[in-house]
Design an enzyme around this catalytic site. Structure first.
Site, PDB file in Angstrom:
ATOM      1  N   ARG A  61       0.875  -1.183   0.000  1.00 44.89           N
ATOM      2  CA  ARG A  61       0.000   0.000   0.000  1.00 44.89           C
ATOM      3  C   ARG A  61       0.907   1.226   0.000  1.00 44.89           C
ATOM      4  O   ARG A  61       1.761   1.375   0.856  1.00 44.89           O
ATOM      5  CB  ARG A  61      -0.899   0.006   1.248  1.00 44.89           C
ATOM      6  CG  ARG A  61      -1.777   1.266   1.400  1.00 44.89           C
ATOM      7  CD  ARG A  61      -2.817   1.312   0.295  1.00 44.89           C
ATOM      8  NE  ARG A  61      -3.864   2.293   0.553  1.00 44.89           N
ATOM      9  CZ  ARG A  61      -3.790   3.599   0.276  1.00 44.89           C
ATOM     10  NH1 ARG A  61      -2.679   4.097  -0.239  1.00 44.89           N
ATOM     11  NH2 ARG A  61      -4.807   4.399   0.521  1.00 44.89           N
ATOM     12  N   GLU A  99     -10.762   4.719  -6.229  1.00 49.33           N
ATOM     13  CA  GLU A  99     -11.034   3.289  -6.359  1.00 49.33           C
ATOM     14  C   GLU A  99     -11.354   2.960  -7.817  1.00 49.33           C
ATOM     15  O   GLU A  99     -11.768   3.827  -8.587  1.00 49.33           O
ATOM     16  CB  GLU A  99     -12.192   2.889  -5.450  1.00 49.33           C
ATOM     17  CG  GLU A  99     -11.947   3.137  -3.976  1.00 49.33           C
ATOM     18  CD  GLU A  99     -10.861   2.251  -3.400  1.00 49.33           C
ATOM     19  OE1 GLU A  99     -10.646   1.145  -3.943  1.00 49.33           O
ATOM     20  OE2 GLU A  99     -10.224   2.656  -2.411  1.00 49.33           O
ATOM     21  N   ARG A 129      -1.436  -5.317   4.637  1.00 49.20           N
ATOM     22  CA  ARG A 129      -0.607  -4.807   3.547  1.00 49.20           C
ATOM     23  C   ARG A 129       0.630  -4.084   4.098  1.00 49.20           C
ATOM     24  O   ARG A 129       0.574  -3.447   5.147  1.00 49.20           O
ATOM     25  CB  ARG A 129      -1.407  -3.850   2.659  1.00 49.20           C
ATOM     26  CG  ARG A 129      -2.566  -4.511   1.943  1.00 49.20           C
ATOM     27  CD  ARG A 129      -3.397  -3.503   1.176  1.00 49.20           C
ATOM     28  NE  ARG A 129      -3.986  -2.491   2.065  1.00 49.20           N
ATOM     29  CZ  ARG A 129      -4.846  -1.550   1.670  1.00 49.20           C
ATOM     30  NH1 ARG A 129      -5.199  -1.483   0.397  1.00 49.20           N
ATOM     31  NH2 ARG A 129      -5.345  -0.689   2.536  1.00 49.20           N
TER      32      ARG A 129
END
Length: 341
Positions: A231, A239, A273
């Site tokens: 990330r 998105e 992440r």
């Protein structure tokens, strides 16, 4: 002169042996045997090469520019000389765009922008200058550093994340490979040698379930590698289902596909992440994404002033997601979806 331009054209447009390669061996080559992101560079190089032979400008260019064909021929003479002198010749759309802008800087803005649009090259206001290089020492707060294998475009889900693999031959990784993964990798290799592909696939699935993978590189080379979900620290891209979400993802693909990246790891988020700063070919990827209008500065998690400045620059130029009058913030969009709005 013709031989020189022909050599430069071949150098610019020859298929890459690394940058356009993905793990599955399918590559990403577009027209003329070059990657989709360099088709415009290839077309410009080819037209310059053709002009050197025929003194003819490309058909259809007049629809994009305001000056006469006589003026257009003058441009191509200048571009021919500039391309010949360029060392190395332009290989990326940004490089080609800068060469055109620099060479034709005294010509009408409408002509320069029309010529760039004709080849699908970046317009002047969309070009960004990278100011941050790879740190020479670990920045404060960095826990460790990752050096990845080439990034597969299929492992990029959106504009602020990607999945990468790090070779277990890496000094940090070599000492912590689980015993069962090592054993499975050896057995898989033997199974493939014996052409028992069903067993080899079963063993590979066991390796994958443990967070590793046997990555196929060029030729017959295989590397056992550890998987990391990354990330990007300090930014939040639209998105994939949001406006400009696919464009942001495509820009990230263009920047890192087929390339090895360096990641300075700071922490792990609640989704498991790895959160870090990502560098590729000496460029700070978060800087590029912010300056290109592909992401917001994620101020809830990162207060670095330079990120705010880079976002402000893109806003002022109204490029990328900032071309919209009131783009929705990704964190607001996710909250609304969670709450069923």
């Amino acid at each position: 002169m013709g031989n020189i331009i022909r050599l430069l054209y071949k150098e610019c447009c020859k298929p890459s042996t690394s940058d356009d390669y993905d793990y599955n061996g399918t590559g990403s080559l577009g027209h003329h045997g070059v990657s989709a992101t360099t088709v415009g560079v290839s077309a410009l190089a080819q037209d310059i090469f053709n002009f050197d032979i025929t003194s003819q400008v490309p058909a259809g260019l007049s629809k994009h520019v305001v000056s006469s064909k006589k003026a257009q021929a003058n441009w191509y003479r200048k571009l021919l000389e500039a391309w010949r002198e360029a060392k190395p010749p332009p290989k990326t759309p940004e490089d080609a765009s800068r060469l055109v802008i620099r060479t034709l800087k005294r010509h009408q803005k409408a002509d320069v922008e029309g010529l760039l649009a004709f080849y699908g090259l970046p317009l002047p206001h969309t070009l960004v200058q990278v100011t941050v290089g790879v740190p020479t020492s670990l920045p404060e707060g960095v826990k460790f550093e990752l050096h990845t294998l080439p990034v597969d475009a299929k492992a990029i889900p959106d504009g602020d994340g990607l999945t990468v693999y790090v070779s277990t031959a890496d000094s940090r990784e070599s000492s912590c490979v689980p015993k069962e993964v090592q054993v499975a990798a050896v057995k898989r290799s033997k199974a493939r040698t014996q052409k028992n592909y069903q067993l080899a696939d079963e063993l590979h699935q066991k390796i994958i379930d443990a967070g590793y993978r046997v990555v196929h590189l060029q030729g017959d080379e295989e590397v056992l590698a550890r998987k990391y979900r990354i990330r990007f620290r300090g930014i939040d891209a639209p998105e994939s289902k949001m406006p400009y979400g696919q464009e942001a993802k495509a820009e990230l693909v263009k920047l890192v596909q087929g390339k090895c990246v360096t990641i300075f790891v700071y922490t792990q988020d609640r989704y498991g992440r790895t959160v870090g700063d990502v560098y590729c070919n000496g460029m700070f990827i978060q800087e590029l994404l912010l300056k290109k209008g592909c992401a917001w500065h994620y101020t809830a998690y990162d207060k670095r002033p330079e990120l705010a400045i880079w976002e402000k620059e893109a806003r002022a130029k109204r490029i990328g997601l900032w071309a919209a009058s009131n783009p929705e913030k990704p964190w607001d969009w996710r909250r609304d979806r969670r709450e069923g709005r």
